[in-house]
Design an enzyme around this catalytic site. Structure first.
Site, short mmCIF file in Angstrom:
data_model
loop_
_atom_site.label_atom_id
_atom_site.label_comp_id
_atom_site.label_asym_id
_atom_site.label_seq_id
_atom_site.Cartn_x
_atom_site.Cartn_y
_atom_site.Cartn_z
CD GLU A 80 2.42 -15.04 -14.14
OE1 GLU A 80 2.58 -14.36 -13.11
OE2 GLU A 80 2.37 -16.29 -14.14
CG ASP A 98 3.07 -15.43 -4.64
OD1 ASP A 98 3.57 -15.60 -5.77
OD2 ASP A 98 1.91 -14.98 -4.48
CG ASP A 106 5.30 -12.06 -5.04
OD1 ASP A 106 4.71 -11.02 -5.34
OD2 ASP A 106 5.23 -13.12 -5.70
CE LYS A 127 5.88 -10.46 -8.34
NZ LYS A 127 4.55 -11.07 -8.30
O1 KIV Z 1 5.90 -15.52 -7.57
C1 KIV Z 1 6.58 -15.44 -8.59
O2 KIV Z 1 7.57 -16.13 -8.80
C2 KIV Z 1 6.17 -14.48 -9.60
C3 KIV Z 1 6.75 -14.68 -10.96
C4 KIV Z 1 5.84 -15.52 -11.75
C5 KIV Z 1 7.06 -13.41 -11.62
O3 KIV Z 1 5.37 -13.62 -9.36
#
Ligand code: KIV
Length: 271
Positions: A188, A51, A90, A119
């Site tokens: 993170e 995201d 995501d 995720k």
């Molecule tokens: O959204 C994204 O790119 C992420 C990364 C920071 C792992 O969650």
């Protein structure tokens, strides 16, 4: 070519094997088919349609405005260029407020987007959601540490889990989510020592971004790797791999090689 001779895609089982054998897992974000093809050719194990697209593609200040339709659109684009890497989508802000809503949206990322994993951000509060997705055969990566979707609660993007109580809580969250059926953890911005504790506590692979070299794998945002992020905005944990390399494919190959060899991240990228 028969179904069984097709290019072998990275699976959850393969990621487990890489952890067991001590081979580092190289992950990157991508948002379109052309970059997905380049990352796939360079040997990236996992491609995340993050995201973060809200910031690096759409130009927002945070990831909060990103919608399910936005992530679906970019996941479809990436799926067309990604044959080998495991494709992870995501789940954006407010797409998993209840386990049932999460199931509906996660199913869309797999069925309509072509992803093989979703995720989501959150600790033990997401245990029921992770359990329901796992029961329905949906692989899940649980994102702990700095959770950018909570930026308006956090007030700033800062390292998480520095205090002993917060570190212990994160270890408990990791264990609860792994027990609920998560297949991957993403940490993170957490101190390296805490990331190592979590890596040792769970049997599933732990992917870090700003979580030190001890993690089972690493992930970065593609735009940081390709030097598109202004010097003032470049996170401490990221590195411009285009600098010193002859083109995008060489830069991505260098990233993969440095992750696999344990040369990235260096101490200067960790907390
Ligand atoms: O959204 C994204 O790119 C992420 C990364 C920071 C792992 O969650």
């Amino acid at each position: 070519m028969s179904r069984h001779q097709e290019v072998r895609r990275t699976t959850v089982t393969r990621l487990q094997k890489l952890k067991a054998e001590g081979e580092k897992i190289a992950c990157l974000t991508a948002y379109d088919a052309s970059f997905a093809r380049a990352l796939d050719a360079a040997g990236v194990d996992v491609i995340l349609v993050g995201d973060s697209l809200g910031m690096v593609v759409q130009g927002h200040d945070t990831t909060v405005p990103v919608t399910v339709e936005d992530v679906l659109y970019h996941t479809r684009c990436v799926a067309r260029g990604c044959e080998r890497a495991l494709l992870m989508a995501d789940m954006p802000f407010m797409s998993y407020p209840t386990p049932e809503r999460a199931l509906d949206n996660a199913a869309r990322f797999l069925q309509e987007g072509g992803a093989q994993m979703v995720k989501l951000e959150g600790g033990a509060a997401q245990e029921a959601t992770v359990r329901l997705l796992a029961l329905n055969g949906i692989p899940v990566c649980a994102h702990l540490g700095l959770k950018p979707q909570s930026i308006h609660k956090l007030g700033a993007y800062r390292v998480q889990g520095r205090e002993a109580a917060a570190a212990d809580a994160m270890v408990r969250d990791a264990l609860a989510l792994a027990e609920a059926g998560a297949d991957l953890l993403l940490l993170e911005c957490v101190p390296s020592a805490l990331a190592d504790r979590i890596r040792d506590a769970v049997t599933i692979p732990v992917i870090g971004i700003g979580a030190g070299a001890g993690c089972d794998g690493q992930i970065l945002v593609l735009h940081d790797v390709l030097g598109l992020t202004g010097a003032g905005d470049m996170p401490r944990f990221a590195k411009d791999f285009l600098a010193g390399n002859d083109g995008i494919e060489a830069a991505v190959r260098d990233y993969v090689e440095q992750v696999k060899a344990g040369r990235f991240p260096a101490a200067e990228h960790a907390f």
